[in-house]
Scaffold this motif. Structure first.
Motif, PDB file in Angstrom:
ATOM      1  N   ALA A   1       4.354  -7.940 -10.288  1.00 25.36           N
ATOM      2  CA  ALA A   1       4.861  -7.035 -11.329  1.00 25.36           C
ATOM      3  C   ALA A   1       3.709  -6.582 -12.219  1.00 25.36           C
ATOM      4  O   ALA A   1       3.579  -5.397 -12.547  1.00 25.36           O
ATOM      5  N   ALA A   2       2.848  -7.535 -12.596  1.00 28.71           N
ATOM      6  CA  ALA A   2       1.723  -7.202 -13.472  1.00 28.71           C
ATOM      7  C   ALA A   2       0.680  -6.365 -12.726  1.00 28.71           C
ATOM      8  O   ALA A   2       0.125  -5.417 -13.276  1.00 28.71           O
ATOM      9  N   GLU A   3       0.432  -6.720 -11.446  1.00 22.76           N
ATOM     10  CA  GLU A   3      -0.606  -6.001 -10.691  1.00 22.76           C
ATOM     11  C   GLU A   3      -0.195  -4.587 -10.304  1.00 22.76           C
ATOM     12  O   GLU A   3      -1.043  -3.719 -10.141  1.00 22.76           O
ATOM     13  N   TRP A   4       1.096  -4.356 -10.097  1.00 25.77           N
ATOM     14  CA  TRP A   4       1.548  -3.071  -9.551  1.00 25.77           C
ATOM     15  C   TRP A   4       2.177  -2.150 -10.607  1.00 25.77           C
ATOM     16  O   TRP A   4       2.561  -1.011 -10.298  1.00 25.77           O
ATOM     17  N   ALA A   5       2.267  -2.627 -11.847  1.00 26.90           N
ATOM     18  CA  ALA A   5       2.946  -1.832 -12.882  1.00 26.90           C
ATOM     19  C   ALA A   5       2.245  -0.495 -13.127  1.00 26.90           C
ATOM     20  O   ALA A   5       2.904   0.513 -13.393  1.00 26.90           O
ATOM     21  N   TRP A   6       0.907  -0.465 -13.030  1.00 31.12           N
ATOM     22  CA  TRP A   6       0.160   0.779 -13.280  1.00 31.12           C
ATOM     23  C   TRP A   6       0.653   1.919 -12.391  1.00 31.12           C
ATOM     24  O   TRP A   6       0.596   3.096 -12.788  1.00 31.12           O
ATOM     25  N   ALA A   7       1.159   1.554 -11.187  1.00 34.05           N
ATOM     26  CA  ALA A   7       1.584   2.579 -10.231  1.00 34.05           C
ATOM     27  C   ALA A   7       3.082   2.872 -10.329  1.00 34.05           C
ATOM     28  O   ALA A   7       3.622   3.612  -9.507  1.00 34.05           O
ATOM     29  N   GLY A   8       3.749   2.272 -11.310  1.00 31.97           N
ATOM     30  CA  GLY A   8       5.191   2.519 -11.433  1.00 31.97           C
ATOM     31  C   GLY A   8       6.001   1.743 -10.403  1.00 31.97           C
ATOM     32  O   GLY A   8       7.167   2.067 -10.157  1.00 31.97           O
ATOM     33  N   VAL A   9       5.385   0.720  -9.797  1.00 34.68           N
ATOM     34  CA  VAL A   9       6.118  -0.109  -8.840  1.00 34.68           C
ATOM     35  C   VAL A   9       6.616  -1.348  -9.583  1.00 34.68           C
ATOM     36  O   VAL A   9       5.820  -2.113 -10.132  1.00 34.68           O
TER      37      VAL A   9
ATOM     38  N   PRO B   1       0.810  -1.222   0.000  1.00 38.91           N
ATOM     39  CA  PRO B   1       0.000   0.000   0.000  1.00 38.91           C
ATOM     40  C   PRO B   1       0.846   1.277   0.000  1.00 38.91           C
ATOM     41  O   PRO B   1       0.520   2.248  -0.678  1.00 38.91           O
ATOM     42  N   HIS B   2       1.964   1.257   0.729  1.00 33.85           N
ATOM     43  CA  HIS B   2       2.866   2.416   0.785  1.00 33.85           C
ATOM     44  C   HIS B   2       3.454   2.700  -0.597  1.00 33.85           C
ATOM     45  O   HIS B   2       3.466   3.844  -1.064  1.00 33.85           O
ATOM     46  N   LEU B   3       3.939   1.664  -1.284  1.00 29.85           N
ATOM     47  CA  LEU B   3       4.565   1.854  -2.598  1.00 29.85           C
ATOM     48  C   LEU B   3       3.528   2.297  -3.624  1.00 29.85           C
ATOM     49  O   LEU B   3       3.777   3.192  -4.440  1.00 29.85           O
ATOM     50  N   LEU B   4       2.336   1.685  -3.571  1.00 28.94           N
ATOM     51  CA  LEU B   4       1.290   2.033  -4.547  1.00 28.94           C
ATOM     52  C   LEU B   4       0.817   3.469  -4.336  1.00 28.94           C
ATOM     53  O   LEU B   4       0.574   4.200  -5.296  1.00 28.94           O
ATOM     54  N   GLU B   5       0.726   3.871  -3.075  1.00 29.12           N
ATOM     55  CA  GLU B   5       0.299   5.240  -2.780  1.00 29.12           C
ATOM     56  C   GLU B   5       1.326   6.252  -3.283  1.00 29.12           C
ATOM     57  O   GLU B   5       0.991   7.302  -3.824  1.00 29.12           O
ATOM     58  N   ARG B   6       2.611   5.895  -3.145  1.00 26.38           N
ATOM     59  CA  ARG B   6       3.676   6.800  -3.595  1.00 26.38           C
ATOM     60  C   ARG B   6       3.897   6.737  -5.106  1.00 26.38           C
ATOM     61  O   ARG B   6       4.600   7.537  -5.684  1.00 26.38           O
ATOM     62  N   LYS B   7       3.318   5.716  -5.704  1.00 21.04           N
ATOM     63  CA  LYS B   7       3.420   5.508  -7.161  1.00 21.04           C
ATOM     64  C   LYS B   7       4.871   5.377  -7.633  1.00 21.04           C
ATOM     65  O   LYS B   7       5.240   5.888  -8.709  1.00 21.04           O
ATOM     66  N   SER B   8       5.670   4.699  -6.828  1.00 26.68           N
ATOM     67  CA  SER B   8       7.018   4.341  -7.289  1.00 26.68           C
ATOM     68  C   SER B   8       7.591   3.306  -6.334  1.00 26.68           C
ATOM     69  O   SER B   8       7.120   3.156  -5.201  1.00 26.68           O
ATOM     70  N   GLY B   9       8.606   2.612  -6.801  1.00 26.65           N
ATOM     71  CA  GLY B   9       9.262   1.644  -5.936  1.00 26.65           C
ATOM     72  C   GLY B   9       9.838   0.492  -6.733  1.00 26.65           C
ATOM     73  O   GLY B   9       9.406   0.214  -7.859  1.00 26.65           O
ATOM     74  N   SER B  10      10.833  -0.147  -6.120  1.00 30.25           N
ATOM     75  CA  SER B  10      11.424  -1.340  -6.722  1.00 30.25           C
ATOM     76  C   SER B  10      11.494  -2.419  -5.651  1.00 30.25           C
ATOM     77  O   SER B  10      12.132  -2.236  -4.619  1.00 30.25           O
ATOM     78  N   VAL B  11      10.799  -3.522  -5.900  1.00 29.06           N
ATOM     79  CA  VAL B  11      10.835  -4.665  -4.976  1.00 29.06           C
ATOM     80  C   VAL B  11      11.718  -5.733  -5.611  1.00 29.06           C
ATOM     81  O   VAL B  11      11.567  -6.037  -6.802  1.00 29.06           O
TER      82      VAL B  11
END
Ligand code: NAP
Length: 253
Positions: free
Chosen positions: A173-181, A130-140
């Motif tokens: 990767a597929a689920e979170w790509a929209w948010a730039g994560v 939730p933190h990464l999606l809210e910030r709209k960036s991140g690399s896991v």
């Protein structure tokens, strides 16, 4: 400044007290990142913290057992409140302490390996997602293993957990790509760490393992950290859902 630069970025690394996790945490700091260090051994974590502070970067210790979901939530909250936010999250804590044929494995042993290598990744991703999606960036970055790609007899428990990590990586990767994560896996071959000490202690085991590696040697933990910096940084800005194999050629033969 290069695309590999991590200045101003913050990272959480699980299992950062030793081995590959420690090498990655230090490499991130060398490239400019502040780092939250997870593990259970607080004395070793304090050593890594001092090493990173010596590089002029901030380091905080967020000790926790990653097999405890509540402790994982506390660890993620602690890392975010100490560093302000998280850009890079490395699920590295993991390992395996026994070899046994599939039919000989006790259910408790199987569950223990799943908890450490798979459930821990699930819980960290649940807590930090939730933190990464809210910030709209991140690399896991999820640390898997070549044992998740091909058969390793007597280690079906470990290979199964790592294969599931590869599958989870692709889905997130597929689920979170929209948010730039971005979500990627790092897939080491044989690396000289405490985890593989048993193999270096027995010449016949070491010979059997290393003779199958085209580069004919163990990797150092530091050799895994360069690919980790690549996945953490803008150098890999269009890379997601990837399994980056770092194995001296083991899986191409
Ligand atoms: N070495 C290899 O050849 C190899 C190959 C492929 C994949 N890998 C993977 O790479 C990752 C790192 O392995 P490594 O070789 O660096 O192992 P290692 O030297 O044994 O280090 C393992 C790290 O994980 C931490 N850890 C273990 N259990 C934990 C728990 N329950 N909670 C929190 N931290 C925990 C340890 O810290 P504490 O002791 O302080 O808790 C330590 O920092 C693992 O996921 C492993 O499966 C390793």
């Amino acid at each position: 400044m290069t695309a590999f630069d991590l200045t101003g970025r913050t990272a959480l690394v699980t299992g950062a007290s030793r081995g590959i996790g420690r090498a990655m945490a230090v490499a991130f700091a060398r490239h400019g990142a502040d780092v939250a260090l997870n593990g259970r051994d607080t004395a070793l974590l304090a050593e890594v913290q001092a090493e990173i502070e010596g590089l002029g970067r901030k380091a905080v210790v967020v000790a926790a057992d990653v097999t405890d979901a509540e402790a994982v939530r506390g660890m993620v909250d602690g890392a975010i409140s100490s560093l302000g936010h998280l850009d890079i999250v490395v699920n590295n804590a993991g390992g395996n302490s026994f070899s046994v044929p599939f039919l000989g494995a006790r259910p408790q042993g199987w569950d223990k390996v799943m908890k450490l290598n798979l459930d821990s990744v699930v819980e960290v991703c649940r807590a930090v997602g939730p933190h990464l999606l809210e910030r709209k960036s991140g690399s896991v970055i999820n640390v898997a293993s070549v044992a998740g790609l091909s058969a390793v007899p007597m280690m079906g428990h470990y290979g199964t957990a790592k294969a599931a990590v590869l599958a989870l990586t692709r889905t997130l990767a597929a689920e979170w790509a929209w948010a730039g994560v971005r979500v990627n896996s790092l897939v080491p071959g044989w690396v000289a760490t405490d985890l593989t000490e048993f193999a270096r202690a027995e010449e016949s085991i070491e010979k059997a393992l290393i003779s199958r590696v085209p580069m004919q040697r163990w990797a150092t933990a530091e050799e895994i950290s360069g690919p980790a910096v690549f996945l953490a940084s803008d150098a890999s800005s269009f890379v997601t859902g990837h399994s980056l194999i770092v194995d001296g050629g083991l899986t191409v033969t």
